[in-house]
Design a protein around this motif. Structure first.
Motif, PDB file in Angstrom:
ATOM      1  N   GLY A  11       0.756  -1.162   0.075  1.00 11.57           N
ATOM      2  CA  GLY A  11      -0.182  -0.103   0.004  1.00 11.57           C
ATOM      3  C   GLY A  11       0.827   1.103  -0.083  1.00 11.57           C
ATOM      4  N   PHE A  32      -2.994  -5.409   0.983  1.00 10.60           N
ATOM      5  CA  PHE A  32      -2.238  -6.080   2.051  1.00 10.60           C
ATOM      6  C   PHE A  32      -1.139  -5.198   2.349  1.00 10.60           C
ATOM      7  CE2 PHE A  32       1.499  -9.336   2.516  1.00 10.60           C
ATOM      8  CZ  PHE A  32       1.596  -8.852   4.077  1.00 10.60           C
ATOM      9  N   ALA A  83       4.787  -4.163  -4.397  1.00  8.60           N
ATOM     10  CA  ALA A  83       5.738  -4.470  -3.188  1.00  8.60           C
ATOM     11  C   ALA A  83       7.302  -3.979  -3.580  1.00  8.60           C
ATOM     12  CB  ALA A  83       5.964  -5.667  -2.828  1.00  8.60           C
ATOM     13  N   SER A 112       8.884  -2.102 -12.314  1.00  7.77           N
ATOM     14  CA  SER A 112       9.599  -1.420 -12.998  1.00  7.77           C
ATOM     15  C   SER A 112      10.334  -1.801 -14.049  1.00  7.77           C
ATOM     16  CB  SER A 112       9.949  -0.331 -12.569  1.00  7.77           C
ATOM     17  OG  SER A 112       9.263   0.596 -11.569  1.00  7.77           O
TER      18      SER A 112
HETATM   19  N1  LIG Z   1       7.489   4.663  -7.483  1.00  8.68           N
HETATM   20  C1  LIG Z   1       7.479   4.580  -8.800  1.00  8.68           C
HETATM   21  O1  LIG Z   1       7.515   5.836  -9.755  1.00  8.68           O
HETATM   22  C2  LIG Z   1       7.210   3.496  -9.815  1.00  8.68           C
HETATM   23  C3  LIG Z   1       6.559   3.447 -11.075  1.00  8.68           C
HETATM   24  C4  LIG Z   1       6.290   2.343 -11.528  1.00  8.68           C
HETATM   25  C5  LIG Z   1       6.372   1.035 -10.946  1.00  8.68           C
HETATM   26  N2  LIG Z   1       7.085   0.903  -9.843  1.00  8.68           N
HETATM   27  C6  LIG Z   1       7.138  -0.302  -8.956  1.00  8.68           C
HETATM   28  O2  LIG Z   1       6.223  -0.356  -7.944  1.00  8.68           O
HETATM   29  C7  LIG Z   1       6.533  -1.383  -7.090  1.00  8.68           C
HETATM   30  C8  LIG Z   1       6.154  -0.387  -5.721  1.00  8.68           C
HETATM   31  O3  LIG Z   1       6.892   0.575  -5.733  1.00  8.68           O
HETATM   32  P1  LIG Z   1       6.595   1.848  -5.003  1.00  8.68           P
HETATM   33  O4  LIG Z   1       7.187   3.286  -5.455  1.00  8.68           O
HETATM   34  O5  LIG Z   1       5.142   1.967  -4.541  1.00  8.68           O
HETATM   35  O6  LIG Z   1       7.275   1.459  -3.458  1.00  8.68           O
HETATM   36  P2  LIG Z   1       6.872   1.673  -1.867  1.00  8.68           P
HETATM   37  O7  LIG Z   1       8.092   1.393  -1.095  1.00  8.68           O
HETATM   38  O8  LIG Z   1       6.184   3.024  -1.786  1.00  8.68           O
HETATM   39  O9  LIG Z   1       5.887   0.623  -1.592  1.00  8.68           O
HETATM   40  C9  LIG Z   1       5.990  -0.735  -1.468  1.00  8.68           C
HETATM   41  C10 LIG Z   1       5.108  -0.900  -0.165  1.00  8.68           C
HETATM   42  O10 LIG Z   1       5.265  -2.459  -0.153  1.00  8.68           O
HETATM   43  C11 LIG Z   1       5.255  -2.662   1.371  1.00  8.68           C
HETATM   44  N3  LIG Z   1       5.907  -4.131   1.464  1.00  8.68           N
HETATM   45  C12 LIG Z   1       7.116  -4.608   1.981  1.00  8.68           C
HETATM   46  N4  LIG Z   1       7.197  -5.749   1.975  1.00  8.68           N
HETATM   47  C13 LIG Z   1       6.022  -6.429   1.594  1.00  8.68           C
HETATM   48  C14 LIG Z   1       5.363  -7.754   1.390  1.00  8.68           C
HETATM   49  N5  LIG Z   1       6.379  -8.685   1.756  1.00  8.68           N
HETATM   50  N6  LIG Z   1       4.171  -7.758   1.083  1.00  8.68           N
HETATM   51  C15 LIG Z   1       3.410  -6.743   0.817  1.00  8.68           C
HETATM   52  N7  LIG Z   1       3.831  -5.385   0.893  1.00  8.68           N
HETATM   53  C16 LIG Z   1       5.196  -5.206   1.266  1.00  8.68           C
HETATM   54  C17 LIG Z   1       6.125  -1.949   1.754  1.00  8.68           C
HETATM   55  O11 LIG Z   1       5.785  -1.553   3.279  1.00  8.68           O
HETATM   56  C18 LIG Z   1       5.438  -0.836   1.186  1.00  8.68           C
HETATM   57  O12 LIG Z   1       4.488   0.301   1.813  1.00  8.68           O
HETATM   58  C19 LIG Z   1       8.101  -1.387  -7.408  1.00  8.68           C
HETATM   59  O13 LIG Z   1       8.080  -2.714  -8.090  1.00  8.68           O
HETATM   60  C20 LIG Z   1       8.275  -0.488  -8.397  1.00  8.68           C
HETATM   61  O14 LIG Z   1       9.263  -0.661  -9.066  1.00  8.68           O
HETATM   62  C21 LIG Z   1       7.338   2.177  -9.083  1.00  8.68           C
END
Ligand SMILES: NC(=O)c1ccc[n+]([C@@H]2O[C@H](COP(=O)([O-])OP(=O)(O)OC[C@H]3O[C@@H](n4cnc5c(N)ncnc54)[C@H](O)[C@@H]3O)[C@@H](O)[C@H]2O)c1
Length: 306
Positions: A11, A32, A83, A112
Motif C-alpha cells: 500500500g 495487504f 511491493a 518497473s
Molecule cells: N515509484 C514509482 O515511480 C514506480 C513506477 C512504476 C512502478 N513502480 C514499481 O512499483 C513497485 C512498488 O513501488 P513503490 O514506489 O510503490 O514502493 P513503496 O516503497 O512506496 O511501496 C512498497 C510497499 O510495499 C510494502 N511491502 C514491503 N514488503 C512487503 C510484502 N512482503 N508484502 C506486501 N507489501 C510489502 C512496503 O511496506 C511499502 O509500503 C515496485 O516494484 C516499483 O519498481 C514504481
C-alpha cells in the motif's frame, strides 16, 4: 464490466493509487500492507486523491487494508503486486499468492524493471502471470503497459486490458517481456543522450529541460514519434537518421556523471543539489506544479468520457 474483488499487495506510493483507481471503477479492493505506519496512513492518502480529483470520498469505503495477505486477496479475480523492487521478495509473494487464490486468479506485477517472467518462474500456473506497468502517480497518469510473457495466456491479456480500460486507463499490449518494456526504454534512451550532452559540456541541465518542454515535448502529448515521422515523411526521417545516429551516445554502462554526482552527495532535490541546485521551496514548487497539471488533465479526461 462486472464488479469484482481485487487484491493489491503493498500500500505504498504505487499500491495506494492502484487501489484507488480500481475502487473508483466500482471494484472491492483488499490491500495487504505489512507496515503498520504505512497501513495507518492509507485512509488519509486515499482521501487526498479524492480531494485532488474532486471525487466523492465515499468510494474509499470499497478499499479495506489488511495486515495479512490471505484476507486481502480472498475471492479476488485479480491481484496487483506493488511491493518493493526486489526479485526474491516478489517471488516469495507470488508463491504465497498461488496458495491463497484460485488457479485462474490473474496475478499482475507492477515491477518497473524485473520481468514478470522471472517473478512467476516457479509457479504452477504461469499462464495467469502478467506484467502491468503503471506510471507514477498511477491514478493520474493514463498509461498502463500490459506485458505478456511467453507463458501468459491470450485470454489473460485480454481480461487485463479490459479491466484497466474499463477503469479509465489507457492500457497497451506489450507482446514481449523485454527489460524496460516500451515506455522506460524510450524514456531512458532520451536520458542517456541528455546525460551525455551535459557531461560533454554542450549545454547545462536547465537547458536540456527547456529544450524538451518548450521544443518537441510541447507537441508530444498529441503527436507521438511514429506519427511525427510519418508527418514529416520517412524520406526526411531517413536523411536525418543517416547524418545523426552515428553521433548519438551508445555507452552501454550507466553514465559516469551520475556516479560522480552521487559520490559528491548531490542526489537531486532531496539533497538540495543534483544535476542543478534546488533552493528552498523550489523542489516543492516543481512537485505542486506536476500534481496540479496531472490532476487537471485527469479531470478533463473524466469530463470527456462522461
Ligand atoms: N515509484 C514509482 O515511480 C514506480 C513506477 C512504476 C512502478 N513502480 C514499481 O512499483 C513497485 C512498488 O513501488 P513503490 O514506489 O510503490 O514502493 P513503496 O516503497 O512506496 O511501496 C512498497 C510497499 O510495499 C510494502 N511491502 C514491503 N514488503 C512487503 C510484502 N512482503 N508484502 C506486501 N507489501 C510489502 C512496503 O511496506 C511499502 O509500503 C515496485 O516494484 C516499483 O519498481 C514504481
Amino acid at each position: 464490466m462486472h464488479k469484482q474483488k481485487i487484491g493489491v499487495i503493498g500500500g505504498g506510493l504505487m499500491g495506494h493509487g492502484i487501489a484507488y483507481l480500481l475502487a473508483a471503477a466500482g471494484h472491492e479492493v483488499g490491500v495487504f500492507e505489512p507496515d503498520a505506519q504505512v497501513r495507518g496512513s492509507l485512509p488519509q492518502r486515499l482521501r487526498a486523491i479524492a480531494d485532488l480529483l474532486g471525487d466523492d470520498a465515499e468510494l474509499i469505503a470499497r478499499i479495506a487494508a489488511h495486515d495479512q495477505m490471505a484476507p486481502a486477496v480472498r475471492n479476488a479475480g485479480f491481484v496487483f503486486e506493488a511491493a518493493p523492487e526486489k526479485l526474491p521478495l516478489k517471488q516469495r509473494i507470488f508463491a504465497e499468492l498461488e496458495s491463497a487464490v484460485a488457479p485462474d486468479t490473474i496475478l499482475a506485477s507492477n515491477s518497473s524493471a524485473i520481468p514478470a517472467t522471472e517473478i512467476g518462474r516457479d509457479l504452477k500456473h504461469r499462464e495467469r502471470v502478467i506484467g502491468t506497468h503503471f506510471w507514477n502517480p498511477p491514478h493520474l497518469v493514463p498509461l498502463v503497459e500490459v506485458i505478456q510473457n511467453e507463458k501468459t495466456n491470450d485470454a489473460v491479456v485480454r481480461a487485463t486490458l479490459d479491466l484497466l480500460r474499463d477503469a479509465g486507463k489507457t492500457a497497451v499490449h506489450v507482446r514481449r517481456d523485454v527489460p524496460g518494456f516500451v515506455g522506460n526504454r524510450l524514456q531512458h534512451a532520451m536520458k542517456r543522450e541528455a546525460f551525455a550532452l551535459v557531461a560533454a559540456g554542450v549545454c547545462d541541465a536547465e537547458t536540456i529541460d527547456i529544450v524538451v518542454k518548450e521544443g518537441f515535448g510541447a507537441r508530444t502529448a498529441v503527436l507521438g514519434p511514429m506519427e511525427q515521422s510519418d508527418l514529416v515523411g520517412l524520406d526526411l526521417a531517413l536523411d536525418i537518421a543517416d547524418v545523426l545516429y552515428a553521433h548519438l551516445d551508445r555507452t552501454a554502462a550507466a553514465p559516469s556523471i551520475l556516479r560522480e554526482k552521487i559520490k559528491a552527495g548531490k542526489l537531486g532535490m532531496k539533497s538540495g543539489e543534483g544535476l542543478r541546485k534546488w533552493g528552498p521551496g523550489e523542489a516543492d514548487a516543481v512537485r505542486a506544479r506536476l500534481s496540479r497539471f496531472l490532476a487537471e488533465q485527469a479531470k478533463a479526461r473524466k469530463k470527456r468520457s462522461t
